[in-house]
Design an enzyme around this catalytic site. Structure first.
Site, PDB file in Angstrom:
ATOM      1  N   ASP A 151       0.798  -1.242   0.000  1.00 39.44           N
ATOM      2  CA  ASP A 151       0.000   0.000   0.000  1.00 39.44           C
ATOM      3  C   ASP A 151       0.828   1.288   0.000  1.00 39.44           C
ATOM      4  O   ASP A 151       0.296   2.352  -0.291  1.00 39.44           O
ATOM      5  CB  ASP A 151      -0.919   0.027   1.228  1.00 39.44           C
ATOM      6  CG  ASP A 151      -2.045  -0.988   1.111  1.00 39.44           C
ATOM      7  OD1 ASP A 151      -2.179  -1.597   0.041  1.00 39.44           O
ATOM      8  OD2 ASP A 151      -2.777  -1.164   2.097  1.00 39.44           O
ATOM      9  N   ARG A 267     -18.140  -1.440 -17.799  1.00 36.05           N
ATOM     10  CA  ARG A 267     -17.767  -2.745 -17.222  1.00 36.05           C
ATOM     11  C   ARG A 267     -16.861  -2.498 -16.022  1.00 36.05           C
ATOM     12  O   ARG A 267     -16.214  -1.451 -15.925  1.00 36.05           O
ATOM     13  CB  ARG A 267     -16.997  -3.587 -18.243  1.00 36.05           C
ATOM     14  CG  ARG A 267     -17.805  -4.034 -19.435  1.00 36.05           C
ATOM     15  CD  ARG A 267     -18.777  -5.149 -19.046  1.00 36.05           C
ATOM     16  NE  ARG A 267     -19.456  -5.713 -20.207  1.00 36.05           N
ATOM     17  CZ  ARG A 267     -20.575  -5.212 -20.750  1.00 36.05           C
ATOM     18  NH1 ARG A 267     -21.123  -4.119 -20.243  1.00 36.05           N
ATOM     19  NH2 ARG A 267     -21.129  -5.811 -21.794  1.00 36.05           N
ATOM     20  N   ARG A 276      -0.868  -8.685  -5.236  1.00 35.54           N
ATOM     21  CA  ARG A 276       0.028  -9.037  -4.125  1.00 35.54           C
ATOM     22  C   ARG A 276       1.025 -10.121  -4.513  1.00 35.54           C
ATOM     23  O   ARG A 276       1.971 -10.388  -3.760  1.00 35.54           O
ATOM     24  CB  ARG A 276      -0.809  -9.480  -2.923  1.00 35.54           C
ATOM     25  CG  ARG A 276      -1.491  -8.344  -2.200  1.00 35.54           C
ATOM     26  CD  ARG A 276      -1.109  -8.294  -0.730  1.00 35.54           C
ATOM     27  NE  ARG A 276      -1.505  -9.484  -0.051  1.00 35.54           N
ATOM     28  CZ  ARG A 276      -2.601  -9.595   0.720  1.00 35.54           C
ATOM     29  NH1 ARG A 276      -3.390  -8.557   0.899  1.00 35.54           N
ATOM     30  NH2 ARG A 276      -2.875 -10.714   1.318  1.00 35.54           N
TER      31      ARG A 276
HETATM   32  O1  F6P Z   1      -1.616  -5.618   2.593  1.00 32.93           O
HETATM   33  C1  F6P Z   1      -2.393  -4.579   2.259  1.00 32.93           C
HETATM   34  C2  F6P Z   1      -3.615  -5.066   1.519  1.00 32.93           C
HETATM   35  O2  F6P Z   1      -3.243  -5.721   0.326  1.00 32.93           O
HETATM   36  C3  F6P Z   1      -4.576  -3.930   1.231  1.00 32.93           C
HETATM   37  O3  F6P Z   1      -4.274  -3.238   0.064  1.00 32.93           O
HETATM   38  C4  F6P Z   1      -5.890  -4.675   1.167  1.00 32.93           C
HETATM   39  O4  F6P Z   1      -6.938  -3.812   1.520  1.00 32.93           O
HETATM   40  C5  F6P Z   1      -5.721  -5.744   2.190  1.00 32.93           C
HETATM   41  O5  F6P Z   1      -4.340  -5.981   2.305  1.00 32.93           O
HETATM   42  C6  F6P Z   1      -6.427  -7.026   1.861  1.00 32.93           C
HETATM   43  O6  F6P Z   1      -6.265  -7.892   2.920  1.00 32.93           O
HETATM   44  P1  F6P Z   1      -6.646  -9.421   2.866  1.00 32.93           P
HETATM   45  O7  F6P Z   1      -5.628 -10.125   2.016  1.00 32.93           O
HETATM   46  O8  F6P Z   1      -6.575  -9.853   4.285  1.00 32.93           O
HETATM   47  O9  F6P Z   1      -8.003  -9.525   2.280  1.00 32.93           O
END
Ligand code: F6P
Length: 342
Positions: A151, A267, A276
């Site tokens: 983030d 859309r 991630r």
């Molecule tokens: O690590 C930060 C983050 O990727 C945020 O951007 C997101 O809101 C959150 O984690 C999502 O968390 P989880 O994987 O627990 O749903």
């Protein structure tokens, strides 16, 4: 780069005296909260530098939960082989509600004592920094934090581990979305991560040439946004990319609002956890490695309760509590550019 001379290779042997003088002989390392590409490189940096200073290292599984559950692994030099370029974290990660309680923290401290761990490196985001700060200030455990979150919402660092890779992942996806948006003359709402922080959305919007962006830091004006689209449609511009931060509005809800207000075909795409994953980019590998080594060296210097960051390419160290404050100075500039260039 200044100067044209040739440098002598730096001697690292002299710094071993720092380790001999330090009371830290064994360190623990954990990754906590949401994972990010580069966390493995940071773990490797911590483990290999600690070993080279003659320290012992324990890896703690699943963040603070592993401390509560006594789930530790011995980290030898080979334990981190081949991980510098791998996404995720070999130590696994978790969010531990139990660690927020006094009882949970007591169990965690007992585990550290049982394993004779003198100091802890915490790789994580805001919540993980709070934990590291409490371990130090309430329980006297020497801790140090590395900014591990895609983030980029921590103070005292230009970049956090994984953010740059996540941005590149999102850009790659939006480039593909742009092809179909153009071809079918549609509006696309692309939801990116960043629950309370619009950093990813801002970077991705500017970098993808998106027409608009919606982030938690600015009050959205959907009416003005739709008016622009209606005007654009009259001029023949009917393909738009609008990047939204997940914390503000759900992409499908915004798509419905826009269709209702403009009559244009819309859309939505949620990029979600794709952002991630994946191999860390070069910048994340290098940054995470530098962070990992800096964490060990700062602990050896007796610098506890601190967060490591990088400002203008120099390692920067501030108290953990300060690092939890957010800053978004450049957002206004970015918004201006996005508006000018659409
Ligand atoms: O690590 C930060 C983050 O990727 C945020 O951007 C997101 O809101 C959150 O984690 C999502 O968390 P989880 O994987 O627990 O749903």
């Amino acid at each position: 780069m200044a100067g044209s001379g040739i440098l002598l290779l730096p001697a690292i042997d002299s710094s071993y005296s720092m380790a001999q003088k330090s009371k830290i002989k064994k360190i623990g390392v954990l990754t906590s909260g949401g994972d990010g590409p580069g966390m493995n490189a940071a773990v490797r940096g911590v483990v290999r530098s600690a070993l080279s200073y003659g320290l012992k290292v324990e890896g703690i599984m699943r963040g603070y939960q592993g401390l509560i559950d006594n789930d530790l692994v011995d980290m030898g030099p080979r334990s981190v082989s081949g991980i510098i370029g791998r996404g995720g974290t070999i130590l696994k990660t978790a969010r531990s509600p139990e660690f927020r309680s006094e009882k949970g923290q007591k169990k965690a401290v007992a585990t550290l004592k049982r394993h004779k761990i003198d100091a802890l490196v915490v790789i994580g985001g805001d919540g993980s920094y709070l934990g590291a700060s409490e371990l130090y200030h309430k329980w006297g455990v020497p801790t140090i934090g590395l900014p591990g979150t895609i983030d980029n919402d921590l103070h005292g660092t230009d970049q956090t581990i994984g953010c740059n890779t996540a941005i590149n992942t999102a850009l790659d996806a939006i480039d593909k979305i742009r092809d179909t948006a153009h071809s079918m003359e549609r509006i696309f709402i692309v939801e990116v991560m960043g629950n309370r922080s619009g950093y990813i959305a801002m970077e991705v919007a500017l970098g993808s040439g998106a027409e608009d962006v919606v982030v938690p830091e600015f009050k959205p004006d959907y009416k003005a946004m739709c008016d622009r689209m209606i005007k654009g449609a009259k001029r023949g511009k009917v393909s738009w990319i609008i990047v939204v931060s997940e914390g503000v509005v759900k992409a499908n809800a915004l798509a419905d609002t826009i269709t209702n207000m403009t009559g244009l075909e819309t859309r939505s795409v949620v990029l979600g956890h794709v952002q991630r994953g994946g191999n860390p980019c070069g910048m994340d590998r290098v940054l995470s490695t530098r962070f990992g080594v800096a964490a060990v060296e700062e602990l050896l210097k007796g610098n506890y309760g601190k967060a490591i960051g990088v400002i203008q390419d120099q390692i920067n160290i501030i108290p953990l509590a300060e690092a939890r404050k957010r800053s978004f100075d450049k957002f206004k500039e970015y918004y201006r550019l996005i508006s000018m260039l659409r």
